[in-house]
Design an enzyme around this catalytic site. Structure first.
Site, PDB file in Angstrom:
ATOM      1  N   ASP A  20      46.591 -59.532  75.894  1.00 13.53           N
ATOM      2  CA  ASP A  20      47.971 -59.332  75.429  1.00 13.53           C
ATOM      3  C   ASP A  20      48.856 -58.659  76.480  1.00 13.53           C
ATOM      4  O   ASP A  20      49.755 -57.891  76.147  1.00 13.53           O
ATOM      5  CB  ASP A  20      48.009 -58.504  74.125  1.00 13.53           C
ATOM      6  CG  ASP A  20      47.051 -59.039  73.092  1.00 13.53           C
ATOM      7  OD1 ASP A  20      46.992 -60.270  72.950  1.00 13.53           O
ATOM      8  OD2 ASP A  20      46.356 -58.234  72.444  1.00 13.53           O
ATOM      9  N   GLY A  24      50.531 -65.386  79.380  1.00 16.39           N
ATOM     10  CA  GLY A  24      51.120 -66.689  79.027  1.00 16.39           C
ATOM     11  C   GLY A  24      52.546 -66.787  79.519  1.00 16.39           C
ATOM     12  O   GLY A  24      52.949 -67.800  80.076  1.00 16.39           O
ATOM     13  N   HIS A  78      48.673 -67.356  73.418  1.00 16.69           N
ATOM     14  CA  HIS A  78      49.778 -67.316  74.378  1.00 16.69           C
ATOM     15  C   HIS A  78      51.062 -67.693  73.670  1.00 16.69           C
ATOM     16  O   HIS A  78      51.117 -68.719  73.006  1.00 16.69           O
ATOM     17  CB  HIS A  78      49.528 -68.315  75.518  1.00 16.69           C
ATOM     18  CG  HIS A  78      48.515 -67.853  76.510  1.00 16.69           C
ATOM     19  ND1 HIS A  78      48.056 -68.646  77.531  1.00 16.69           N
ATOM     20  CD2 HIS A  78      47.896 -66.675  76.660  1.00 16.69           C
ATOM     21  CE1 HIS A  78      47.187 -67.964  78.253  1.00 16.69           C
ATOM     22  NE2 HIS A  78      47.063 -66.774  77.738  1.00 16.69           N
TER      23      HIS A  78
END
Ligand code: IMP
Ligand code: MG
Length: 365
Positions: A20, A24, A78
């Site tokens: 996290d 992405g 993502h």
């Protein structure tokens, strides 16, 4: 079978913490206007702010021939924007959204139903699903794996996507592979890689099966060296780009992130303002201040050449500038002072790092 020399270069993007970290978004070239870059080898260039655009465009501007996932499955999440449209993926690499071949590697695990859902989404958004390929060696997540994983979900806060049971069967040598599945036959990739390759990490350094807080880890290799399982020699790696936020977050059970942190007012505020909820599970992420010791260790073991530290604006919005260094909590009066401290410590502890890029949140969080 001797095409290795036709690989020009490989860049590896990986999560330097607990997943996290915005991989992405970085992979998809999302940037913002307030980025400050510190060129570690040239102090005069400190604060030069145009570099991020060069960096991201440079990455995509390399005209990658492949974007590849090397580990994990649909436990990853993502979220990014393409042409201002929100796209969420959990399995398929981002290349397809840039018209680049996207490969799910031999060390990945594949949920067939998620795969076809994402293929459909790609089609619906006007992209070309035929660019997506799966290594015939990738393992398949079965219904049984999903059932067994319910226990891991309860015990460890796993995502429940069948990741551990699937890797268990792989290691026991009783697994089912992509090449065994009739439904995947049009998507199998059995050729060599060539040209410029971008490897897209999933999860992060401290979720790695060896380097995470075992057993509160995922069942795969999240460190950049794992990318070599895609089928290229380590000598081909050009840049290793580590991603981190300016504070830490953890989703899933981990004694290093006790639930009591959720009761801390400042940390809760960071979580609220930073919108810290899991992409896959929707769970609230436990927030803590940046642990710089852990970041330094992760960068050094991974061999990171570049570091992107994101979401700096969140600390500014909350007005809290704190981090842990050598097991002590440091408090700063401003973001600038905190950034300078980070640069100074990384510069003196991570000899492979060439650039540190500070970025703010993408506009859409
Ligand atoms: P599993 O990968 O589903 O087995 O989950 C193992 C641990 O890794 C749990 O704590 C999950 O919350 C965490 N995890 C797995 N994938 C991700 C991810 O993509 N981002 C953040 N945490 C993850
Ligand atoms: Mg994610």
């Amino acid at each position: 079978m001797s095409l290795i020399k036709s690989i020009e270069s490989v860049d590896v993007l990986f999560g330097a913490k607990y997943g996290d970290e915005g991989k992405g978004k970085i992979c998809n070239g999302v940037s913002d206007s307030e980025i400050k870059t510190y060129y570690l080898e040239n102090k005069d260039a400190l604060d030069k702010s145009s570099y991020i655009t060069d960096f991201i465009d440079g990455l995509l501007g390399k005209k990658y021939d492949f974007v590849c996932r090397w580990a994990g499955g649909d436990n990853a999440g993502h979220t990014f924007f393409v042409n201002d449209k929100e796209i969420k993926t959990s399995l398929i690499p981002a290349g397809v959204f840039h018209n680049i071949k996207s490969i799910i590697g031999p060390n990945c695990v594949v949920n067939i139903s998620t795969f076809f859902k994402e293929i459909k989404m790609i089609e619906e958004n006007g992209f070309d699903p035929s660019l997506v390929k799966i290594s015939p060696k990738a393992h398949i997540i079965t219904k049984e794996h999903l059932e067994i994983d319910i226990e891991n979900k309860k015990k460890y806060g796993s995502t429940g996507k069948g990741i551990t049971p699937c890797y268990t069967d792989k290691i026991k040598r009783v697994g089912i592979r992509a090449k065994d599945c009739e439904e995947l036959k049009d998507y199998l990739w059995d050729e060599e890689l060539y040209g410029n390759i971008l490897c897209e990490g999933a999860q992060g350094f401290y979720l790695d099966i060896d380097y995470g807080n075992y057993p509160y880890v995922t069942s795969s290799t999240t460190l950049p060296y794992g990318a070599c399982s895609l089928g290229f020699p380590p000598q081909k790696i050009d840049r290793i780009i580590g991603c981190s936020k300016i504070y830490d977050t953890r989703v899933g059970y981990d004694p290093d992130f006790p639930k009591s942190l959720l009761e801390d007012e400042e940390l809760s505020q960071i979580g609220e303002v930073g919108h810290e909820f899991g992409t896959v599970t929707g769970r609230k992420r436990v927030v803590n201040y940046e642990n710089l010791d852990k970041l330094i260790y992760s960068l050094n073991v991974s061999g990171a050449t570049d570091l992107i530290i994101s979401k700096c604006d969140i600390l500014e919005k909350v007005g809290v500038y704190k981090l842990y260094y050598k097991d002590e909590l440091y408090v700063f009066d401003s973001l600038v002072l905190m950034k300078e401290f980070i640069v100074d410590k990384i510069k003196s502890s991570c000899e492979m790092i060439k650039n540190i890029i500070f970025s703010s949140s993408p506009k859409f969080i």
